[in-house]
Each structure stands twice: as structure tokens, then as C-alpha cells.
Design a protein around this motif. Structure first.
Motif, PDB file in Angstrom:
ATOM      1  N   UNK A  49      13.387   2.794   1.862  1.00  0.00           N
ATOM      2  CA  UNK A  49      12.228   2.554   3.404  1.00  0.00           C
ATOM      3  C   UNK A  49      12.860   2.329   4.443  1.00  0.00           C
ATOM      4  N   UNK A  50      14.157   1.787   4.435  1.00  0.00           N
ATOM      5  CA  UNK A  50      14.339   1.551   6.456  1.00  0.00           C
ATOM      6  C   UNK A  50      14.985   2.996   7.232  1.00  0.00           C
ATOM      7  N   UNK A  51      15.391   3.285   5.451  1.00  0.00           N
ATOM      8  CA  UNK A  51      16.170   4.461   6.108  1.00  0.00           C
ATOM      9  C   UNK A  51      15.345   5.966   6.449  1.00  0.00           C
ATOM     10  N   UNK A  89       1.482  -1.306   0.113  1.00  0.00           N
ATOM     11  CA  UNK A  89       0.146  -0.316   0.032  1.00  0.00           C
ATOM     12  C   UNK A  89       0.953   1.208  -0.041  1.00  0.00           C
ATOM     13  N   UNK A  90       2.029   0.999   0.346  1.00  0.00           N
ATOM     14  CA  UNK A  90       3.198   2.287   0.460  1.00  0.00           C
ATOM     15  C   UNK A  90       4.171   2.429  -0.827  1.00  0.00           C
ATOM     16  N   UNK A  91       3.804   3.285  -1.560  1.00  0.00           N
ATOM     17  CA  UNK A  91       4.279   3.058  -3.005  1.00  0.00           C
ATOM     18  C   UNK A  91       6.252   3.474  -2.827  1.00  0.00           C
ATOM     19  N   UNK A 126       5.326   8.605   0.102  1.00  0.00           N
ATOM     20  CA  UNK A 126       4.605   9.472   0.293  1.00  0.00           C
ATOM     21  C   UNK A 126       3.424   8.688   1.451  1.00  0.00           C
ATOM     22  N   UNK A 127       2.604   7.795   0.716  1.00  0.00           N
ATOM     23  CA  UNK A 127       1.744   7.308   1.629  1.00  0.00           C
ATOM     24  C   UNK A 127       1.932   6.908   2.794  1.00  0.00           C
ATOM     25  N   UNK A 128       3.520   6.382   3.071  1.00  0.00           N
ATOM     26  CA  UNK A 128       3.951   6.424   4.284  1.00  0.00           C
ATOM     27  C   UNK A 128       3.516   7.550   5.423  1.00  0.00           C
ATOM     28  N   UNK A 171       1.050   9.819  10.173  1.00  0.00           N
ATOM     29  CA  UNK A 171       0.173  10.731  10.898  1.00  0.00           C
ATOM     30  C   UNK A 171      -0.919  10.372  11.947  1.00  0.00           C
ATOM     31  N   UNK A 172      -1.894   8.931  10.858  1.00  0.00           N
ATOM     32  CA  UNK A 172      -2.751   7.645  11.840  1.00  0.00           C
ATOM     33  C   UNK A 172      -2.665   6.720  12.197  1.00  0.00           C
TER      34      UNK A 172
END
Length: 352
Positions: A189-191, A135-137, A141-143, A148-149
Motif C-alpha cells: 500500500x505504501x509503495x 474499504x481498500x482490499x 484495486x479500490x485504491x 479517480x474520485x
């Protein structure tokens, strides 16, 4: 009673699935049900005071292989998922988590202070986790939005491949060294998780991916629901070398209640005795130390021993550990304190 903070469950998947058939997720969790493993009533009864609640996108094409005459099996890998439908499903699951919080059915926690506060108030302390980041491109940005959620933990992959890396199949016997590791997007993503303070979960990733994360992250190494490969050689379990790296990082292994990851024969069988769970816990404690082992039940996502049954039976495992000689101080670490220490480190909190 030893109150438990659990490293992995799939209750959001169950609630989301039932909502598609018209069920009210809030009523099902808060009011209780006879299906699945977790609701508020059974959690209270079994001392399950909180846990990492996974947003997981199901693979419709996955069919688990049956063992052959020698007990061997290899389930073909699930196909990669389309990111846009995955984002839609993940958003719906996150919305259920938020609705449960708003209704007071559980408390969505973003800090260890939040978790301890919910436990003190007798409210289930839920931490939003993402199991596989379809779900995270790759632009991540979706991360930011999920963070925030309330998202505070994620596993880059499930047992399928995606833009971030490669997952291990469900297979017995098999090494976890089955495919490449992180992609360039996976390293990014890890960073970014390190920057935000999002826990990185190494369950389901290949051995090469495990080492890629290990050389990149600034967090302790964590496998939220994995067991000892030396005892049950399924691809999902951890080798001794991986366990040693977790110990050296001050990380954590969460014992998975899934019977296929506990039994010497690798079979999914609810008649698996608690002795098989104790055997894995003893092995992990001896290998990584009492401070680096926790619980990662996989409630609502796996076949678990019928002696436990569901969240209401969680104290049966605690009692079995007590009977074989684990003292209360060590049981407190195994049940919750090791997890809370790890989360505080990953989230960069001053105190747990």
C-alpha cells in the motif's frame, strides 16, 4: 485573519450519519447547522478555508474506558471490520463529498493549485482523505477507484487492526509501541501511494508501523493529528524519536485539538485551556522546527476546548499564539503554508 488549512476533520462522518436519519448533507453543510463543528458558515467565520476531510468507517463496538482513580485508562481495541460493508460506507461518504462539490458547497481539490484557487474564491477547499483503509482490499484495486474520485491522502490504519497493519489503542499512560507494524499488504500500500502521489498519514499507527513506513516511503513523514507524547503520554501521541524522524524528513505534525491528547492528565474535558494547546505547539516547534508543524483539529471527531467551540472559534487559537509571541510569518506557516508545502511534495507538484 490567518486563513487555516486543517490537516484532519470528520465532517463527512457527521454528514453521512445524519443522512441515515433523513438529513440532506448539502443543506446541512451549505446552509449551516447548530450541531458538530464544521459547516460552510462557521468555517468562513473562523477562517477555516479548507482541510483534509476523512472517510472513516465507525466501529460500533468501541466503548471508551473511564479513567480509574489515578487517571489511567485503556480502551479495548475495536474489532477489525468486514471489508465489504466498509467499502459500501466509504463509497457513500465519497459520494457525499462529490455531491457537495457538484452543488458548489465546497470544492473537492486534487492539487495545491486547486486549494489556492478555492481559497481565493472563498470556497471551502476539501481534500478527500481515508482514515483507516478497511474499504481498500489487499489487491489495492479500490485504491485506484477512490483516487479517480479524488482521494489524495490516507492513513493505513485507524485505532484498530486491518489487513495493512496495526493501530494503537486509546490509552493513558501508554507508549505507542503496542503491536507489530505493517503487513506485507501494508508495505505494498505504501509503495502504491508513492506511485500515485497519495499522502501517507501516520496518525493512529503503532510505533513499529511508523518506522516501517519511514523506511519504505519516498514522502516526508506526516502525522496529521497527533501531539507530543512527552507532554501527554497517550498512545496516540508521538515520541521524541518519532518527532526527530519527522523533522529529518522535512515532514509535518498537525496539532490535534482533542483534549485527551492535550491535557497532562489525558482526560477528555472541554474545559481544557488554550494554554495546553500552546504548550504542545511550543514543544513541537522547538523539537521539529516551525516549518514542520501545522494544525490537525479533529473537528467533528473529538472533544475540543470549549474556548474554541467549533470552526467559528479557530481564530482564538491564532490569537493566543500571537499573544505569546508568534509573528505573522510563523503563523502563516502554522495555519496553512506548511500543509500546502507537504501536499505539494506528496503530490509531486512543481510548486506549492
Amino acid at each position: 485573519m490567518q486563513f487555516v488549512f486543517d490537516g484532519h476533520n470528520d465532517v463527512l462522518l457527521r454528514l453521512w450519519t445524519h443522512s441515515k436519519d433523513g438529513s440532506d448533507p448539502i443543506a446541512e453543510f451549505a446552509g449551516g447547522t447548530t450541531v458538530g463543528h464544521i459547516d460552510a458558515r462557521r468555517a468562513r467565520e473562523g477562517g477555516l478555508s479548507g482541510g483534509l476531510c476523512a472517510i472513516y468507517i465507525p466501529s460500533g463496538d468501541l466503548v471508551f474506558a473511564d479513567p480509574d482513580a489515578d487517571g489511567r485508562y485503556i480502551t479495548p481495541m475495536a474489532a477489525p471490520l468486514d471489508p465489504l460493508p466498509s467499502l459500501a460506507i466509504a463509497t457513500e461518504m465519497a459520494a457525499i463529498a462529490l455531491r457537495l462539490d457538484q452543488a458548489g458547497a465546497w470544492r473537492l481539490c486534487r492539487t495545491v493549485k486547486d486549494i489556492r484557487g478555492a481559497m481565493a474564491d472563498g470556497i471551502f477547499a476539501a481534500v478527500m482523505h481515508m482514515e483507516g483503509c478497511e474499504a481498500i482490499g489487499a489487491d489495492l484495486s479500490a485504491l485506484e477507484v477512490f483516487y479517480a474520485a479524488g482521494l489524495r491522502s490516507l492513513g493505513p490504519v485507524w485505532s484498530r487492526h486491518n489487513v495493512f497493519g496495526y493501530g494503537v489503542p486509546f490509552a493513558f499512560p501508554m507508549s505507542p509501541d503496542t503491536a507489530p507494524g505493517l503487513t506485507d499488504a501494508g508495505f505494498a500500500l505504501v509503495r502504491e501511494c508513492n506511485r500515485l502521489g497519495v499522502l501517507i498519514d501516520l496518525a493512529h499507527i503503532t510505533e513499529k508501523g511508523f518506522w516501517d513506513v519511514a523506511k519504505t516511503t519516498d514522502q516526508p513523514l506526516v502525522a496529521s493529528h497527533s501531539n507530543a507524547h512527552a507532554l501527554t503520554p497517550v498512545a496516540r501521541n508521538l515520541t521524541d524519536k518519532q518527532l526527530d524522524a519527522i523533522r529529518e524528513s522535512g515532514g509535518l505534525v498537525g496539532i490535534n485539538y482533542a483534549t485527551a491528547m492535550l491535557r497532562p492528565d489525558g482526560r477528555s474535558d472541554s474545559e481544557t485551556p488554550l494554554a495546553d494547546m500552546i504548550r504542545h505547539i511550543d514543544y513541537l516547534v522547538n523539537r521539529v522546527g516551525i516549518d514542520c508543524v501545522g494544525l490537525g483539529s479533529d473537528f467533528d471527531g473529538a472533544t475540543i476546548p470549549e474556548e474554541i467551540g467549533d470552526a467559528a472559534g479557530n481564530q482564538k487559537l491564532i490569537a493566543a499564539l500571537r499573544e505569546v509571541g508568534y509573528g505573522e510569518a510563523d503563523l502563516t506557516k502554522l495555519a496553512r503554508e506548511n500543509w500546502l508545502r507537504i501536499l505539494a511534495q506528496a503530490w509531486r507538484e512543481a510548486r506549492a
